[in-house]
Scaffold this active site. Structure first.
Site, PDB file in Angstrom:
ATOM      1  N   TYR A 155     -58.131  15.273 -77.102  1.00 18.34           N
ATOM      2  CA  TYR A 155     -57.303  16.176 -77.892  1.00 18.34           C
ATOM      3  C   TYR A 155     -57.226  15.648 -79.324  1.00 18.34           C
ATOM      4  CZ  TYR A 155     -55.669  18.050 -73.391  1.00 18.34           C
ATOM      5  OH  TYR A 155     -55.594  18.610 -72.137  1.00 18.34           O
ATOM      6  N   PHE A 176     -58.380  15.772 -70.340  1.00 13.74           N
ATOM      7  CA  PHE A 176     -57.359  16.770 -70.051  1.00 13.74           C
ATOM      8  C   PHE A 176     -55.942  16.206 -69.985  1.00 13.74           C
ATOM      9  CE2 PHE A 176     -61.260  18.709 -68.385  1.00 13.74           C
ATOM     10  CZ  PHE A 176     -61.229  19.920 -69.035  1.00 13.74           C
ATOM     11  N   ASP A 232     -64.005  16.513 -75.289  1.00 13.61           N
ATOM     12  CA  ASP A 232     -63.639  15.386 -76.146  1.00 13.61           C
ATOM     13  C   ASP A 232     -62.125  15.270 -76.166  1.00 13.61           C
ATOM     14  OD1 ASP A 232     -63.122  17.626 -77.720  1.00 13.61           O
ATOM     15  OD2 ASP A 232     -63.967  16.789 -79.543  1.00 13.61           O
ATOM     16  N   HIS A 238     -63.809  27.335 -68.335  1.00 11.06           N
ATOM     17  CA  HIS A 238     -62.931  26.281 -68.872  1.00 11.06           C
ATOM     18  C   HIS A 238     -61.482  26.778 -68.842  1.00 11.06           C
ATOM     19  CE1 HIS A 238     -61.310  23.411 -71.835  1.00 11.06           C
ATOM     20  NE2 HIS A 238     -62.351  22.662 -71.527  1.00 11.06           N
TER      21      HIS A 238
END
Length: 225
Positions: free
Chosen positions: A71, A82, A69, A189
């Site tokens: 930031y 990202f 989702d 991740h």
């Protein structure tokens, strides 16, 4: 008398072929109502929520990077997984780790946190939830965005793509909805809690470019300017 919440309006005119997905007529109205009733500030701005889809039409997508989702820090989210909006005061730790892996993998040092140049090269930077309450990670996970993710991945299943899947959630969503003969790069991740468990050293950027080259397609310039 309590005033009705202001409507949360989206401009869908720039979505191109993505606009044909059933989600936009069947699911988005309920999500917009939920966002209008949200007491907390919502990130990113309505005009940026669909930025990744606007920048990467279905037939132009060569690479998929699936995030979680946006930031939750004001000034960071701008519609690309990202990526951080230009002018942000600092980089999120996960993006710093992505940049470290780019340098280790390709030997170049990226400084620009705005990854929209990747999108212009056919990299779809899609989050599984497209909004988040300010300061609350995963705060809109159950708002209904997952139906859009499912439809987007189904639309991309028609021909081979490269899918960079960081973390179990991205891998689980892709396993369910992205069918077909794709390059799947599945690692931990890049967050600080997981990056040393398989993200560092995974070389996803050179792997993707090698796969593209084998199909006669130009590489992605991951390094930027």
């Amino acid at each position: 008398m309590t005033a009705a919440p202001a409507p949360f309006r989206f401009d869908l005119s720039r979505l191109g072929p993505w606009r044909e997905l059933p989600f936009f007529s069947e699911d988005l109205p309920a999500i917009a109502a939920g966002l209008a009733a949200e007491a907390r500030p919502v990130l990113p701005a309505p005009s940026q929520v669909f930025a990744a889809l606007e920048a990467s039409p279905p037939d132009a997508v060569r690479v998929l990077i699936l995030g979680q989702d946006p930031y939750p820090t004001r000034g960071h989210a701008h519609g690309y997984a990202f990526s951080v909006a230009p002018g942000a005061a600092f980089l999120p730790p996960s993006l710093r780790n992505v940049f470290r892996e780019i340098e280790d993998d390709l030997g170049c040092r990226r400084s620009n946190p705005d990854l929209s140049d990747w999108a212009r090269q056919g990299v779809l930077l899609l989050n599984t939830a497209l909004t988040v309450p300010e300061g609350v990670i995963d705060g809109h996970r159950r708002l209904g965005w997952q139906r859009l993710t499912a439809q987007v991945l189904a639309r991309l299943s028609g021909r081979p793509r490269a899918a960079i899947l960081w973390g179990r959630r991205a891998q689980g969503v892709a396993a369910k909805h992205l069918t077909g003969d794709h390059l799947r790069i599945e690692t931990a991740h890049p967050s600080p809690l997981a990056a040393r468990k398989g993200f560092f050293g995974s070389r996803p950027f050179s792997q993707t470019n090698d796969w593209l080259a084998a199909r006669g397609l130009p590489p992605v310039d991951w390094c930027g300017t």
